[in-house]
Design a protein around this motif. Structure first.
Motif, PDB file in Angstrom:
ATOM      1  N   ASP A 193       6.184  -8.953  -4.679  1.00 35.00           N
ATOM      2  CA  ASP A 193       5.706  -7.727  -4.038  1.00 35.00           C
ATOM      3  C   ASP A 193       4.315  -7.364  -4.552  1.00 35.00           C
ATOM      4  O   ASP A 193       3.434  -6.954  -3.780  1.00 35.00           O
ATOM      5  CB  ASP A 193       6.666  -6.564  -4.307  1.00 35.00           C
ATOM      6  CG  ASP A 193       7.907  -6.600  -3.427  1.00 35.00           C
ATOM      7  OD1 ASP A 193       7.916  -7.374  -2.441  1.00 35.00           O
ATOM      8  OD2 ASP A 193       8.865  -5.852  -3.719  1.00 35.00           O
ATOM      9  N   ALA A 194       4.116  -7.507  -5.857  1.00 34.25           N
ATOM     10  CA  ALA A 194       2.822  -7.185  -6.449  1.00 34.25           C
ATOM     11  C   ALA A 194       1.739  -8.128  -5.941  1.00 34.25           C
ATOM     12  O   ALA A 194       0.624  -7.703  -5.616  1.00 34.25           O
ATOM     13  CB  ALA A 194       2.907  -7.255  -7.970  1.00 34.25           C
ATOM     14  N   VAL A 195       2.054  -9.416  -5.849  1.00 28.83           N
ATOM     15  CA  VAL A 195       1.091 -10.392  -5.321  1.00 28.83           C
ATOM     16  C   VAL A 195       0.770 -10.077  -3.866  1.00 28.83           C
ATOM     17  O   VAL A 195      -0.409 -10.060  -3.461  1.00 28.83           O
ATOM     18  CB  VAL A 195       1.642 -11.824  -5.446  1.00 28.83           C
ATOM     19  CG1 VAL A 195       0.727 -12.824  -4.724  1.00 28.83           C
ATOM     20  CG2 VAL A 195       1.776 -12.224  -6.909  1.00 28.83           C
ATOM     21  N   GLU A 196       1.807  -9.828  -3.067  1.00 26.78           N
ATOM     22  CA  GLU A 196       1.592  -9.520  -1.649  1.00 26.78           C
ATOM     23  C   GLU A 196       0.723  -8.280  -1.476  1.00 26.78           C
ATOM     24  O   GLU A 196      -0.182  -8.245  -0.622  1.00 26.78           O
ATOM     25  CB  GLU A 196       2.935  -9.323  -0.945  1.00 26.78           C
ATOM     26  CG  GLU A 196       2.775  -9.036   0.548  1.00 26.78           C
ATOM     27  CD  GLU A 196       4.085  -8.735   1.258  1.00 26.78           C
ATOM     28  OE1 GLU A 196       4.037  -8.246   2.398  1.00 26.78           O
ATOM     29  OE2 GLU A 196       5.153  -8.970   0.670  1.00 26.78           O
ATOM     30  N   LEU A 208       0.172  -0.143   0.400  1.00 22.88           N
ATOM     31  CA  LEU A 208       0.576   1.177  -0.087  1.00 22.88           C
ATOM     32  C   LEU A 208       2.093   1.263  -0.233  1.00 22.88           C
ATOM     33  O   LEU A 208       2.611   1.762  -1.245  1.00 22.88           O
ATOM     34  CB  LEU A 208       0.066   2.247   0.883  1.00 22.88           C
ATOM     35  CG  LEU A 208       0.309   3.705   0.515  1.00 22.88           C
ATOM     36  CD1 LEU A 208      -0.288   4.043  -0.844  1.00 22.88           C
ATOM     37  CD2 LEU A 208      -0.282   4.625   1.597  1.00 22.88           C
ATOM     38  N   GLU A 209       2.813   0.750   0.751  1.00 23.48           N
ATOM     39  CA  GLU A 209       4.281   0.747   0.693  1.00 23.48           C
ATOM     40  C   GLU A 209       4.781  -0.036  -0.528  1.00 23.48           C
ATOM     41  O   GLU A 209       5.682   0.413  -1.253  1.00 23.48           O
ATOM     42  CB  GLU A 209       4.830   0.121   1.970  1.00 23.48           C
ATOM     43  CG  GLU A 209       6.343  -0.069   1.972  1.00 23.48           C
ATOM     44  CD  GLU A 209       6.826  -0.948   3.121  1.00 23.48           C
ATOM     45  OE1 GLU A 209       8.018  -1.307   3.112  1.00 23.48           O
ATOM     46  OE2 GLU A 209       6.017  -1.276   4.014  1.00 23.48           O
ATOM     47  N   LEU A 210       4.183  -1.201  -0.766  1.00 19.23           N
ATOM     48  CA  LEU A 210       4.629  -2.048  -1.870  1.00 19.23           C
ATOM     49  C   LEU A 210       4.291  -1.427  -3.219  1.00 19.23           C
ATOM     50  O   LEU A 210       5.110  -1.456  -4.149  1.00 19.23           O
ATOM     51  CB  LEU A 210       4.002  -3.431  -1.746  1.00 19.23           C
ATOM     52  CG  LEU A 210       4.534  -4.286  -0.592  1.00 19.23           C
ATOM     53  CD1 LEU A 210       3.653  -5.509  -0.387  1.00 19.23           C
ATOM     54  CD2 LEU A 210       5.978  -4.693  -0.827  1.00 19.23           C
ATOM     55  N   TYR A 211       3.099  -0.868  -3.344  1.00 19.23           N
ATOM     56  CA  TYR A 211       2.724  -0.246  -4.619  1.00 19.23           C
ATOM     57  C   TYR A 211       3.628   0.944  -4.931  1.00 19.23           C
ATOM     58  O   TYR A 211       3.983   1.167  -6.096  1.00 19.23           O
ATOM     59  CB  TYR A 211       1.259   0.190  -4.588  1.00 19.23           C
ATOM     60  CG  TYR A 211       0.266  -0.945  -4.658  1.00 19.23           C
ATOM     61  CD1 TYR A 211       0.432  -2.001  -5.550  1.00 19.23           C
ATOM     62  CD2 TYR A 211      -0.861  -0.950  -3.837  1.00 19.23           C
ATOM     63  CE1 TYR A 211      -0.488  -3.038  -5.613  1.00 19.23           C
ATOM     64  CE2 TYR A 211      -1.785  -1.980  -3.901  1.00 19.23           C
ATOM     65  CZ  TYR A 211      -1.595  -3.021  -4.784  1.00 19.23           C
ATOM     66  OH  TYR A 211      -2.516  -4.044  -4.849  1.00 19.23           O
ATOM     67  N   ARG A 212       3.983   1.712  -3.910  1.00 12.69           N
ATOM     68  CA  ARG A 212       4.908   2.824  -4.133  1.00 12.69           C
ATOM     69  C   ARG A 212       6.266   2.314  -4.605  1.00 12.69           C
ATOM     70  O   ARG A 212       6.870   2.872  -5.525  1.00 12.69           O
ATOM     71  CB  ARG A 212       5.071   3.629  -2.843  1.00 12.69           C
ATOM     72  CG  ARG A 212       3.923   4.572  -2.541  1.00 12.69           C
ATOM     73  CD  ARG A 212       4.104   5.231  -1.197  1.00 12.69           C
ATOM     74  NE  ARG A 212       3.038   6.192  -0.926  1.00 12.69           N
ATOM     75  CZ  ARG A 212       2.731   6.651   0.278  1.00 12.69           C
ATOM     76  NH1 ARG A 212       3.434   6.239   1.343  1.00 12.69           N
ATOM     77  NH2 ARG A 212       1.752   7.515   0.450  1.00 12.69           N
ATOM     78  N   ARG A 213       6.732   1.258  -3.965  1.00  9.18           N
ATOM     79  CA  ARG A 213       8.017   0.670  -4.347  1.00  9.18           C
ATOM     80  C   ARG A 213       7.980   0.178  -5.795  1.00  9.18           C
ATOM     81  O   ARG A 213       8.962   0.295  -6.533  1.00  9.18           O
ATOM     82  CB  ARG A 213       8.340  -0.489  -3.406  1.00  9.18           C
ATOM     83  CG  ARG A 213       9.702  -1.128  -3.655  1.00  9.18           C
ATOM     84  CD  ARG A 213       9.873  -2.393  -2.843  1.00  9.18           C
ATOM     85  NE  ARG A 213       9.694  -2.171  -1.416  1.00  9.18           N
ATOM     86  CZ  ARG A 213       9.631  -3.156  -0.516  1.00  9.18           C
ATOM     87  NH1 ARG A 213       9.719  -4.420  -0.906  1.00  9.18           N
ATOM     88  NH2 ARG A 213       9.483  -2.880   0.765  1.00  9.18           N
ATOM     89  N   LEU A 214       6.843  -0.357  -6.201  1.00  7.31           N
ATOM     90  CA  LEU A 214       6.690  -0.880  -7.554  1.00  7.31           C
ATOM     91  C   LEU A 214       6.462   0.220  -8.592  1.00  7.31           C
ATOM     92  O   LEU A 214       6.559  -0.020  -9.796  1.00  7.31           O
ATOM     93  CB  LEU A 214       5.517  -1.863  -7.607  1.00  7.31           C
ATOM     94  CG  LEU A 214       5.714  -3.181  -6.851  1.00  7.31           C
ATOM     95  CD1 LEU A 214       4.380  -3.883  -6.658  1.00  7.31           C
ATOM     96  CD2 LEU A 214       6.695  -4.075  -7.598  1.00  7.31           C
ATOM     97  N   GLY A 215       6.109   1.418  -8.134  1.00  3.47           N
ATOM     98  CA  GLY A 215       5.801   2.503  -9.060  1.00  3.47           C
ATOM     99  C   GLY A 215       4.465   2.330  -9.747  1.00  3.47           C
ATOM    100  O   GLY A 215       4.252   2.852 -10.847  1.00  3.47           O
ATOM    101  N   ASP A 216       3.533   1.617  -9.094  1.00  3.67           N
ATOM    102  CA  ASP A 216       2.204   1.358  -9.662  1.00  3.67           C
ATOM    103  C   ASP A 216       1.265   2.481  -9.210  1.00  3.67           C
ATOM    104  O   ASP A 216       0.648   2.403  -8.138  1.00  3.67           O
ATOM    105  CB  ASP A 216       1.698  -0.004  -9.199  1.00  3.67           C
ATOM    106  CG  ASP A 216       0.409  -0.437  -9.887  1.00  3.67           C
ATOM    107  OD1 ASP A 216      -0.327   0.442 -10.387  1.00  3.67           O
ATOM    108  OD2 ASP A 216       0.148  -1.649  -9.932  1.00  3.67           O
ATOM    109  N   THR A 217       1.148   3.515 -10.032  1.00  2.99           N
ATOM    110  CA  THR A 217       0.383   4.703  -9.657  1.00  2.99           C
ATOM    111  C   THR A 217      -1.089   4.397  -9.441  1.00  2.99           C
ATOM    112  O   THR A 217      -1.710   4.882  -8.496  1.00  2.99           O
ATOM    113  CB  THR A 217       0.521   5.785 -10.738  1.00  2.99           C
ATOM    114  OG1 THR A 217       1.907   6.113 -10.892  1.00  2.99           O
ATOM    115  CG2 THR A 217      -0.242   7.048 -10.357  1.00  2.99           C
TER     116      THR A 217
END
Length: 224
Positions: A41-44, A78-87
């Protein structure tokens, strides 16, 4: 993270995902699959935001018809970063979402909440670079609304941040924005000094594109 470090990190994540697959399939150990999903997810997300920026750069070059692929990429990141909790990364993606609506679509009403969210998240994460971008574009929103005082405050904040982190191309662009505010408020001497400083900074860091923009704006405003 510099580009080379990011590339190494992403290769490690891809390699880790393959190893998680092999452990699950051949070793019967599925515990690593969830972590591998998060890594991918982070790579994508990183690839999506990078491709979105490239599309934005192409738009700025030729002002072609808006490409909604850029919006789709940014929204996915944006969706993936939110899912990852990467503020920090969510703040960056929020900035690009706001910028797409502001610059590509000319839709300030949609852009502003995303830019304000980017400002809040980047401030919380200590990401001064993204914070400087968010402040700058909120300044443009204020200019569009006719609030030159608020625009000046935002541009000054962006310039302070960029001086502090040594982001010289961005500093030149920020000084140009302040010069335009001074000119709009009738302070031509102050505007001229800012145009001169912006030009000097841009030449020092060899950003020919910004040098040309400064010259173009000065010519349009008839500022010596």
């Amino acid at each position: 993270m510099v580009a080379s470090d990011r590339a190494v990190g992403e290769r490690d994540r891809l390699s880790g995902a393959l190893q998680a697959y092999e452990r699950a399939v051949f070793g019967g150990d599925a515990e690593g699959l969830e972590a591998a999903d998060r890594d991918l997810d982070a790579v994508e997300a990183d690839v999506a935001i990078a491709r979105g920026r490239l599309l934005h750069a192409r738009f700025l070059q030729d002002r072609s018809e808006p490409d909604d692929t850029e919006l789709a990429l940014i929204e996915r990141a944006l969706e993936l970063y939110r899912r990852l909790g990467d503020t920090r990364a969510e703040g960056e993606a929020s900035f690009w979402l706001g910028t797409f609506h502001q610059v590509v679509r000319g839709d300030e009403a949609t852009a502003r909440p995303a830019l304000e969210r980017a400002y809040e998240l980047s401030a919380a994460a200590g990401d001064d670079l993204t914070l400087s971008y968010a402040a700058r574009h909120l300044g443009f929103a204020a200019m569009t609304a006719g609030d030159l005082g608020a625009a000046r405050e935002r541009f000054e904040e962006s310039v302070r941040l960029r001086r502090r982190i040594g982001f010289l191309p961005g500093l030149a662009a920020g000084l140009l924005a302040l010069a335009e505010v001074d000119y709009a408020e009738g302070r031509e001497a102050e505007a001229t000094a800012l145009f001169d400083e912006a030009d000097s900074v841009a030449r020092d860091c060899a950003t020919d594109g910004i040098v040309r923009i400064i010259a173009m704006v000065r010519a349009e405003l008839a500022v010596s």
